[in-house]
Design an enzyme around this catalytic site. Structure first.
Site: not given
Length: 276
Positions: A59, A143, A160, A232
């Site tokens: 794929d 993060r 968040r 990609q």
């Protein structure tokens, strides 16, 4: 062609097609086969030359080709050399049967929705990108970040989370699925807005209509932000930048050989993943 088995399969496919008298276009630098029916083209012109493009790989390879062929409406036929192969059609072990169906007209063409991603920077012109599976925004440092998502100017939510994925139905079997998103029929023209590892338990994926424009904006303290297209192409952005995602006017055209429904195809692929 980085895999040795893709080169060997390419040579067998070329020999099969030449024996039937088909002209063959090859991308320069991938494989060298000399024959009067074979013509080599640079990447700048290759993707608009053939009547169809045969992709040997998984794929990931097909996604790469899809982003280049969509501008010319060239259909893609994938022969799977990867593992699951949600997008590919034939299998390497049965390449002759697959090519026989292709060359005798026993196929249909399935159009898949794509996404336009527009990144607007402060004091700069917008930059446009295209994706078949998804547009991902996250921090390189993995993060938690604050992301304001809106559609057509109306705020959807302030997430968040570790990031946000905007996916097509085709991409619902990719990163979005791994992030807990729904499986969506490829015939549905919708977008999936999916937060990654959200801080609030009630945050879930949103299904949005095809005519809405999703806008993503970020907290001023966010750092090392990136936009990734189909896993990609990666583009670095700043908290001041704005990311817009919408349905593209272009689509990917996939060649299908049989009457297997998308649900059956998905069930078979997912079961093969479990068995592995």
């Amino acid at each position: 062609m980085e895999k040795p088995d893709s080169k060997a399969l390419a040579e067998r496919c070329i020999a099969y097609l030449i024996n039937l008298g088909f002209k063959i276009a090859l991308l320069e630098g991938q494989i060298q086969v000399q024959h009067e029916l074979i013509h080599y083209y640079a990447s700048s012109v290759f993707y608009k030359k053939p009547d169809c493009i045969i992709v040997l790989g998984g794929d990931g390879t097909l996604l790469y080709v899809a982003r280049r062929t969509c501008y010319y409406s060239v259909p893609i036929f994938g022969i799977n050399l990867g593992k699951l192969g949600f997008l590919t059609e034939g299998e390497a072990a049965h390449y002759e049967e697959a090519l026989r169906n292709l060359t005798t007209g026993h196929y249909s063409i399935e159009e898949r929705m794509m996404l336009d991603c527009i990144i607007t920077r402060k004091n700069s012109i917008p930059h446009d990108y295209i994706a078949l599976n998804d547009v991902l925004v996250k921090s390189r440092g993995s993060r938690m970040m604050e992301i304001r998502a809106s559609a057509n100017g109306s705020t959807i939510d302030i997430f968040r989370a570790d990031g946000v994925i905007v996916s097509t139905p085709t991409g619902s079997t990719g990163y979005s699925l791994a992030a807990g998103g729904p499986l969506v029929s490829p015939r549905a023209n919708v977008m999936i807005l999916n937060p990654i590892c959200p801080h609030r338990l009630h945050d879930r994926a949103y299904i949005l209509p095809e005519d809405e424009v999703v806008t993503l904006e970020f907290g001023e303290r966010e750092q090392d932000l990136v936009v990734t297209l189909d896993g990609q192409t990666t583009v670095s952005i700043t908290p001041e930048d704005k990311v817009q995602v919408q349905k593209s006017s272009y689509c990917t055209r996939l060649i299908r050989l049989n009457e297997m429904s998308s649900y059956e195809r998905l069930r078979i692929k997912l079961m093969s993943d479990i068995e592995e």
